[in-house]
Write an enzyme that holds these catalytic residues in place. Structure first.
Site, short mmCIF file in Angstrom:
data_model
loop_
_atom_site.label_atom_id
_atom_site.label_comp_id
_atom_site.label_asym_id
_atom_site.label_seq_id
_atom_site.Cartn_x
_atom_site.Cartn_y
_atom_site.Cartn_z
N CYS A 273 41.94 37.80 32.83
CA CYS A 273 41.00 36.70 33.08
C CYS A 273 40.22 36.87 34.38
O CYS A 273 38.99 36.74 34.39
CB CYS A 273 41.75 35.37 33.06
SG CYS A 273 42.97 35.14 34.38
N HIS A 321 44.78 30.88 35.73
CA HIS A 321 43.78 31.31 34.74
C HIS A 321 42.40 30.90 35.23
O HIS A 321 42.24 29.94 35.99
CB HIS A 321 44.06 30.68 33.38
CG HIS A 321 43.26 31.29 32.27
ND1 HIS A 321 43.49 32.56 31.79
CD2 HIS A 321 42.19 30.82 31.55
CE1 HIS A 321 42.63 32.85 30.83
NE2 HIS A 321 41.83 31.81 30.67
N HIS A 333 35.98 33.65 28.57
CA HIS A 333 37.20 34.03 29.28
C HIS A 333 37.99 35.05 28.48
O HIS A 333 37.76 35.26 27.28
CB HIS A 333 38.06 32.80 29.60
CG HIS A 333 38.76 32.21 28.41
ND1 HIS A 333 40.05 31.72 28.47
CD2 HIS A 333 38.37 32.03 27.11
CE1 HIS A 333 40.41 31.26 27.28
NE2 HIS A 333 39.42 31.44 26.44
#
Length: 359
Positions: A273, A321, A333
């Protein structure tokens, strides 16, 4: 005695250079990763009375723990490399400083030897002995200025050298602490691999139809979260447009759609990510921290109501994240292992906050 001490210091620093110039493995102080999952071993098949939703939650928890630990490990690696490079730079500066001091002392010694060969009378003194009073006074002034300048320069260099050596010792002590942490982070990496293997094994034991149902449950959960987020009015009044750099970052991320998620990857064939977001902004000419935790800690924060395309949305309480906001309530993402870089609802996960790389 001073020469012996300088020589000893030089040998010590050269030895330090030899050791520190070697590649340093990943290591550095970082947030302590969460403890290993306490869920039942993934090697055993799911209990008959367990619902597929429970299995989904367990798999999600395992990946979340691995993501947090991976982010800490990536941060440790980045910081350790910078610290190692700094120590090498300091050690080289010490060697260069010692060489400069030695050169000045050699020059002073050469002047003294020349004075001895000239019968003990230096050129400045010969000038002082002139019968011309004005020339005499001028000669005395230059002699004193030259002597003071040399003495002051040597004193300043010596002080700088002492300060540099003290700073290098402190940096070395810090590096030692980081090296100890490196061992801990190496263990953490094994835990990461264990968690990933556990999640993958748990998912692989499901039948094909169950895996498809699992994916649908995941999508349903994200859709519910996104609907609730939009219903809260989070996007009311948001109308900012991307900056020129933000547009470049979005274009980069868009070009990565469909590429697989891989722990610790930052392209070009796969991403995690924060690898995706850091590379997206690097392509726009702006360097940002490598990990989502550091992106949250160091980048300027903006309110959700003020966010614009190109901003980064940080997720979960541990900032484990991150996604790139592209407008209209959506992000690009890299979700997790087994998934590809994709477009998702910006509110499909628990938002911690928003940061802006080019603020």
């Amino acid at each position: 005695m001073n020469r012996r001490r300088c020589a000893t210091a030089a040998i010590t620093v050269v030895c330090a250079l030899t050791v520190l110039a070697s590649p340093v493995q990943a290591a550095y102080a970082a947030p302590v990763p969460p403890p290993p999952a306490t869920a039942p071993p993934a090697s055993a098949p799911p209990a008959p009375d367990r619902s597929l939703e429970e299995v989904r939650r367990e798999i999600d928890a395992l990946y979340r723990q691995a993501a947090s630990a991976t982010d800490a490990y990536n941060l440790a690696d980045e910081r350790a490399k910078k610290q190692s490079a700094e120590i090498v730079r300091l050690a080289r500066a010490i060697v260069e400083g010692q060489a400069r001091i030695a050169d000045l002392k050699n020059r002073a010694g050469a002047a003294a030897r020349a004075q001895y060969r000239n019968g003990g009378i230096p050129d400045e003194a010969k000038l002082v002995l002139t019968d011309d009073p004005q020339l005499f006074l001028s000669g005395v002034g230059r002699l004193r200025q030259g002597q003071k300048a040399t003495k002051d320069l040597l004193a300043e260099l010596a002080q700088r050298q002492a300060d540099l050596e003290t700073y290098t010792k402190d940096a070395g002590a810090h590096w030692n602490r980081l090296e100890a942490n490196r061992v801990q982070q190496a263990r953490t990496k094994k835990q990461i691999e264990t968690k990933i293997a556990a999640a993958e094994k748990l998912e692989s034991r499901l039948e094909a139809a169950e895996r498809e149902r699992l994916l649908q449950l995941e999508r349903d959960e994200q859709a519910r979260a996104q609907t609730a987020w939009l219903g809260s009015g989070a996007l009311d009044g948001i109308g900012g447009s991307a900056s020129p750099q933000g547009k470049k970052a979005i274009a980069y991320a868009t070009a990565q759609l469909g590429k697989p998620y891989v722990w610790g990857a930052e392209g070009p064939g796969s991403f995690d990510c924060s690898g995706l977001t850091s590379q997206a902004w690097a392509s726009a000419g702006t360097g940002i921290p490598r990990t989502s935790q550091e992106q949250w800690r160091l980048l300027p924060r903006v309110d959700v109501k003020d966010m614009r395309p190109g901003d980064l949305i940080i997720y979960h309480a541990d900032a484990s994240h991150v996604g790139l906001y592209i407008g209209d309530g959506a992000i690009i993402h890299a979700p997790r292992p087994g998934r590809n870089v994709t477009v998702a609802g910006a509110g499909s996960m628990a938002i911690l906050g928003v940061v802006r790389p080019d603020k």
